[in-house]
Design a protein around this motif. Structure first.
Motif, mmCIF file in Angstrom:
data_model
loop_
_atom_site.group_PDB
_atom_site.id
_atom_site.type_symbol
_atom_site.label_atom_id
_atom_site.label_comp_id
_atom_site.label_asym_id
_atom_site.label_seq_id
_atom_site.Cartn_x
_atom_site.Cartn_y
_atom_site.Cartn_z
ATOM 1 N N THR A 81 0.484 -0.896 -0.306
ATOM 2 C CA THR A 81 -0.032 -0.168 -0.013
ATOM 3 C C THR A 81 0.604 1.306 -0.427
ATOM 4 N N VAL A 82 2.014 0.854 0.823
ATOM 5 C CA VAL A 82 2.554 1.992 0.867
ATOM 6 C C VAL A 82 3.229 2.577 -0.782
ATOM 7 N N LEU A 83 3.921 1.849 -0.886
ATOM 8 C CA LEU A 83 4.388 1.385 -2.371
ATOM 9 C C LEU A 83 3.338 2.372 -3.405
ATOM 10 N N GLY A 84 2.364 1.752 -3.011
ATOM 11 C CA GLY A 84 1.986 1.751 -3.986
ATOM 12 C C GLY A 84 0.747 3.531 -4.105
ATOM 13 N N LEU A 85 0.887 4.004 -2.788
ATOM 14 C CA LEU A 85 0.647 5.348 -3.000
ATOM 15 C C LEU A 85 1.852 6.169 -2.832
ATOM 16 N N ILE A 86 3.103 5.810 -2.737
ATOM 17 C CA ILE A 86 4.014 7.450 -3.981
ATOM 18 C C ILE A 86 4.174 6.470 -5.338
ATOM 19 N N PHE A 87 4.146 5.400 -5.638
ATOM 20 C CA PHE A 87 3.639 5.821 -6.877
ATOM 21 C C PHE A 87 2.538 6.167 -7.782
ATOM 22 N N ALA A 88 1.229 5.895 -6.863
ATOM 23 C CA ALA A 88 0.651 7.061 -7.362
ATOM 24 C C ALA A 88 1.024 8.862 -7.684
ATOM 25 N N VAL A 89 1.542 8.930 -6.278
ATOM 26 C CA VAL A 89 1.236 10.438 -6.107
ATOM 27 C C VAL A 89 2.819 11.028 -7.536
ATOM 28 N N TRP B 282 1.006 -6.818 -6.520
ATOM 29 C CA TRP B 282 0.152 -6.719 -5.800
ATOM 30 C C TRP B 282 0.284 -4.705 -5.661
ATOM 31 N N ALA B 283 1.866 -4.636 -5.356
ATOM 32 C CA ALA B 283 2.246 -2.901 -5.873
ATOM 33 C C ALA B 283 1.041 -2.239 -6.398
ATOM 34 N N GLY B 284 1.146 -2.520 -7.707
ATOM 35 C CA GLY B 284 0.618 -1.768 -9.391
ATOM 36 C C GLY B 284 -0.978 -2.127 -8.682
ATOM 37 N N PHE B 285 -1.793 -2.931 -8.665
ATOM 38 C CA PHE B 285 -3.206 -3.198 -8.176
ATOM 39 C C PHE B 285 -3.092 -1.898 -6.818
ATOM 40 N N ALA B 286 -2.216 -1.948 -5.944
ATOM 41 C CA ALA B 286 -2.693 -1.457 -5.122
ATOM 42 C C ALA B 286 -2.662 0.296 -5.802
ATOM 43 N N MET B 287 -1.481 0.758 -6.407
ATOM 44 C CA MET B 287 -0.915 1.934 -6.892
ATOM 45 C C MET B 287 -2.380 2.523 -8.281
ATOM 46 N N VAL C 94 -7.066 -3.476 3.402
ATOM 47 C CA VAL C 94 -7.701 -4.922 3.849
ATOM 48 C C VAL C 94 -7.488 -5.382 2.777
ATOM 49 N N THR C 95 -8.590 -5.517 2.299
ATOM 50 C CA THR C 95 -8.548 -6.269 0.734
ATOM 51 C C THR C 95 -7.146 -6.598 0.398
ATOM 52 N N LEU C 96 -5.725 -6.510 0.408
ATOM 53 C CA LEU C 96 -4.360 -7.112 0.453
ATOM 54 C C LEU C 96 -4.261 -7.726 2.278
ATOM 55 N N MET C 97 -5.257 -7.832 3.222
ATOM 56 C CA MET C 97 -4.813 -8.605 4.326
ATOM 57 C C MET C 97 -5.442 -10.122 4.119
ATOM 58 N N ILE C 98 -6.687 -9.444 3.446
ATOM 59 C CA ILE C 98 -8.054 -11.213 3.375
ATOM 60 C C ILE C 98 -7.227 -11.880 2.550
ATOM 61 N N ASN C 99 -5.953 -10.839 1.247
ATOM 62 C CA ASN C 99 -5.230 -11.744 -0.091
ATOM 63 C C ASN C 99 -4.655 -12.355 0.692
ATOM 64 N N LEU D 81 -10.539 -16.405 10.157
ATOM 65 C CA LEU D 81 -9.441 -15.103 10.985
ATOM 66 C C LEU D 81 -9.942 -14.129 9.492
ATOM 67 N N VAL D 82 -10.545 -14.880 8.122
ATOM 68 C CA VAL D 82 -11.047 -13.726 7.500
ATOM 69 C C VAL D 82 -12.568 -13.320 7.845
ATOM 70 N N ILE D 83 -12.979 -13.969 8.051
ATOM 71 C CA ILE D 83 -14.361 -12.698 8.612
ATOM 72 C C ILE D 83 -14.660 -11.677 9.125
ATOM 73 N N PRO D 84 -13.909 -11.371 10.320
ATOM 74 C CA PRO D 84 -13.766 -9.891 11.036
ATOM 75 C C PRO D 84 -12.776 -8.864 10.307
ATOM 76 N N VAL D 85 -12.243 -9.008 9.319
ATOM 77 C CA VAL D 85 -11.611 -8.253 7.752
ATOM 78 C C VAL D 85 -12.402 -7.854 6.741
#
Length: 448
Positions: A99-107, A324-329, A375-380, A430-434
């Motif tokens: 997520t951090v890399l995706g944010l940096i790339f997007a900005v 998956w950094a591209g997905f986040a970006m 959260v999506t990546l956590m489930i993944n 574990l997945v249900i709460p997320v």
């Protein structure tokens, strides 16, 4: 009352019509359309979950009731405990870094002209299957620097600052004037004197592995008040060809070999052999023994053991982030496109630096998108299996184990379906709460 209403010309209220759905379709028709989907959902989701719940309370054969023994194994079995620990590492680091890399790339890509091309390149790994990505990174992390890209780069950087030895297998041959000095070094059996020429023959280096700058060895000429000598590969191919402990025309000098003059355990002089193996020491080396230090014979640096026990999990997480950094970006870039530009400009006009604008304006406005991505990546990652199964070699698979892989191993390799069912239920819990958190966030966004 009715007759009075009739007499007064007032019509009685009409009987209520049958209620329809919002779309005007009768409920039974809607149910018929939904039935195939409900049947598939029940057959592919509800039934497997229900069967797994029941199976998790039975023993290996499926005939005896085991109670909660299978669930106890989740916290007592060493393999499952390692898998659980690794899953915690995955959940904490993989979504955060991606997520951090995706944010940096997007900005950053908003500020460059070729941002679209960069986004395309970063997003491209998403088009590759997990299986293909696993095979790619199994090769990337190969221990051999001639095959693995990671170690090729790492060894290149290392050798830039610490040159590797060219003679790791070199050693004295028969009737050599050298003897072991401990620690991998070799030393002359007797002291040397000025005006002498010293021969330091070695063997053990394959001709095709000799340094590229090595030249045919030359017998050194004596010089007054100095010690001269030659260190070379005392080996000529062919039976009966060449003379032992003598420089022959076809033999190569040990270019770059370091020679030290040692007196009373102290180095009094040193020299480096030329391309033809010759070297010269000053008069201060008179009466010293000549030592070839162990630095001449160290094995070349082979890089990191990326798929060894200590680095295999971070290495696989790196492969996951690459995908998956591209997905986040892309998702964050879509959210960034909806950020009001006037807010950013107002912050700049008020004197905020670009870092302050990013930290105090851009990130807070993107918080809902960042939460959905994380959260999506956590489930993944809770379900990660393919990359670990493909990348981790058999010797390190226990160290890289995760719950999904352990489920597969218990269910198919070790024939323990009861424990495998318990692991699957634990993963579901574990997945249900997320998922519940994600659904709540989406509903709040819809209400806004």
């Amino acid at each position: 009352m009715t007759s009075a209403a009739a007499a007064g010309g007032v019509k009685p209220p009409a009987a209520p019509k049958s209620r329809k759905s919002v779309t005007g379709t009768r409920r039974i028709v809607a149910a018929l359309f939904l039935l195939p989907a409900l049947v598939l959902l029940g057959a592919l989701v509800v039934y497997p979950i229900g069967y797994s719940v029941v199976r998790s309370f039975y023993d290996q054969s499926g005939d005896g009731f085991a109670g909660i023994d299978n669930y106890k194994a989740l916290f007592t079995d060493e393999g499952i405990r390692t898998a659980l620990k690794n899953n915690v590492i995955w959940v904490v680091f993989a979504p955060t870094v991606a997520t951090v890399l995706g944010l940096i790339f997007a900005v950053l890509t908003e500020r460059v002209r070729w941002g679209t091309a960069f986004k395309l390149v970063v997003f491209m790994p998403m088009a590759i299957s997990m299986l293909a990505a696993g095979i790619i990174f199994r090769l990337v992390y190969d221990q051999d620097p001639d095959k693995g890209v990671a170690n090729a780069v790492w060894v290149g950087v290392h050798d830039t600052f610490a040159q590797a030895s060219a003679f790791p297998k070199a050693h004295p041959g028969r009737e050599s004037p050298l003897e072991p000095a401990g620690g991998g070094a070799f030393i002359t059996k007797s002291p040397v004197r000025t005006g002498e020429t010293v021969l330091l023959p070695l063997v053990g280096v394959a001709p095709d592995l000799m340094p590229d700058d090595a030249k045919p060895a030359v017998a050194a000429k004596p010089e007054p008040d100095k010690i001269t000598g030659t260190t070379w590969q005392d080996f000529t191919r062919g039976e009966g060809v060449g003379t032992l402990n003598r420089v022959d025309p076809s033999e190569l000098g040990y270019a770059g070999m370091r020679i030290e003059a040692v007196k009373d355990g102290r180095v009094v002089a040193s020299a480096t052999a030329a391309d033809d193996g010759t070297f010269t020491l000053p008069a201060s080396a008179d009466g010293a023994q000549l030592r070839l230090p162990d630095s001449n014979f160290k094995e070349p640096y082979r890089g990191l053991d990326w798929l060894g026990p200590s680095l295999v999990t971070p290495a696989i997480i790196g492969a996951y982030i690459w995908m998956w950094a591209g997905f986040a970006m892309v998702l964050i870039a879509a959210g960034l496109a909806g950020v009001p530009r006037e807010l950013l400009e107002a912050a700049r006009v008020d004197g905020a630096t670009e870092w302050q604008v990013f930290r105090r304006v851009t990130v807070p406005l993107l918080a809902p998108v960042l939460a959905v991505v994380t959260v999506t990546l956590m489930i993944n990652v809770l379900k990660i299996f393919d990359l670990v199964f493909i990348i981790a070699p058999g010797s390190a698979q226990d160290d890289a184990n995760v719950l999904a892989l352990e489920l597969y191993r218990k269910g198919f390799s070790e024939d323990q379906p009861g424990i495998a069912s318990a692991i699957s239920m634990f993963l579901l819990l574990l997945v249900i709460p997320v998922m519940w958190f994600n659904v709540r966030r989406l509903r709040r966004e819809v209400r806004r």
